[in-house]
Write an enzyme that holds these catalytic residues in place. Sequence first.
Site, PDB file in Angstrom:
ATOM      1  N   ASP A 134       0.833  -1.200   0.000  1.00  0.00           N
ATOM      2  CA  ASP A 134       0.000   0.000   0.000  1.00  0.00           C
ATOM      3  C   ASP A 134       0.871   1.254   0.000  1.00  0.00           C
ATOM      4  OD1 ASP A 134      -2.348  -1.486   0.088  1.00  0.00           O
ATOM      5  OD2 ASP A 134      -2.359  -1.556   2.277  1.00  0.00           O
ATOM      6  N   TYR A 173       6.567  -8.501   8.525  1.00  0.00           N
ATOM      7  CA  TYR A 173       6.221  -7.083   8.646  1.00  0.00           C
ATOM      8  C   TYR A 173       6.504  -6.569  10.043  1.00  0.00           C
ATOM      9  CZ  TYR A 173       3.487  -7.846   4.363  1.00  0.00           C
ATOM     10  OH  TYR A 173       3.090  -8.151   3.086  1.00  0.00           O
ATOM     11  N   ASP A 208      -6.550   1.859   7.602  1.00  0.00           N
ATOM     12  CA  ASP A 208      -5.222   2.402   7.905  1.00  0.00           C
ATOM     13  C   ASP A 208      -5.314   3.903   8.145  1.00  0.00           C
ATOM     14  OD1 ASP A 208      -5.340   3.688   5.417  1.00  0.00           O
ATOM     15  OD2 ASP A 208      -3.980   2.283   4.434  1.00  0.00           O
ATOM     16  N   ARG A 233      -3.561  -4.654   7.367  1.00  0.00           N
ATOM     17  CA  ARG A 233      -4.636  -3.719   7.747  1.00  0.00           C
ATOM     18  C   ARG A 233      -5.817  -4.463   8.353  1.00  0.00           C
ATOM     19  NH1 ARG A 233      -6.682  -0.969   2.737  1.00  0.00           N
ATOM     20  NH2 ARG A 233      -5.516  -2.477   1.521  1.00  0.00           N
TER      21      ARG A 233
END
Length: 287
Positions: free
Chosen positions: A38, A66, A80, A172
């Site tokens: 993203d 992540y 987000d 997310r």
Amino acid sequence: MHGVLNINKPSGMTSHDVVQKVRRIAQEKRVGHTGTLDPLATGVLVLCVGGATRIAQYLEAGEKEYDAVMRLGVTTDTLDAEGRVLETKQYTPPRQQDIIDALALFKGEIMQQPPLFSAIKVGGIPSYKLARRGTAAVLAPRRVTIYRIDLAAYDDPFVRLRVRCSKGTYIRSLCADIGESLGMGAHLSSLIRTRSGRFSVENALSLERLAGQGVEKALIPLDEALADFPAATVNEGDAERVRHGNPVAFAVAAPGRGGRIRVHDPSGNLLAIARAEGGMLRPEVVL
């Protein structure tokens, strides 16, 4: 020109923006990424250049890691920090152990509902475009695997997580679901992809450095990029058959990741990615 690039995507750019910039730097139209990040996110974005675009599916299938920060008490339409705030809740800050217990609920194989603001296509149209029009439909849950999820830091309202997961996982959605399980909602505040398959953020190049040193020097050879797959060497006669996409008899002791094997000729040149089954190597992509 063909090979793989490990790019450290900056925040604020889409994955497609990065691809377009690398196309200009490399003066090569055949550039594609192996897993969208993203615009908010930074970190590892693996790109395939030239003939390497044929192996994108194998690189995309690797595990991801992540470093994520979620904010408790605020939900957004995009899940987000870039989205429109839907609700801000007053809440009693959870104990650290409460958060650890909530994270445990999401370890293993889970069904996850993708965000409406995602690139998943519905009737040929990306869901995020439908969401912007207010016509998006709820997307079907998908099966993903969270191999590991750890609490790295907690300073209310911010919770830092380290996640190792399968491809197709939306961090997310994971943050939103964790916030819901805690009873106060949450959204993703920041995200760094620290690893994709065998590519790590420590070895990733910025776009500025890539432009400075040149793409050819930065390219990772296909054989090295696919080094997580076991290798098999065939004789010259079988090598010729593999070059033409034909299966060859070969007893493989360990079938490899997903049954796939790197096939080399006697000189060590990478010929193909093949599936090992029934005592045969069946080429899937001839290189």
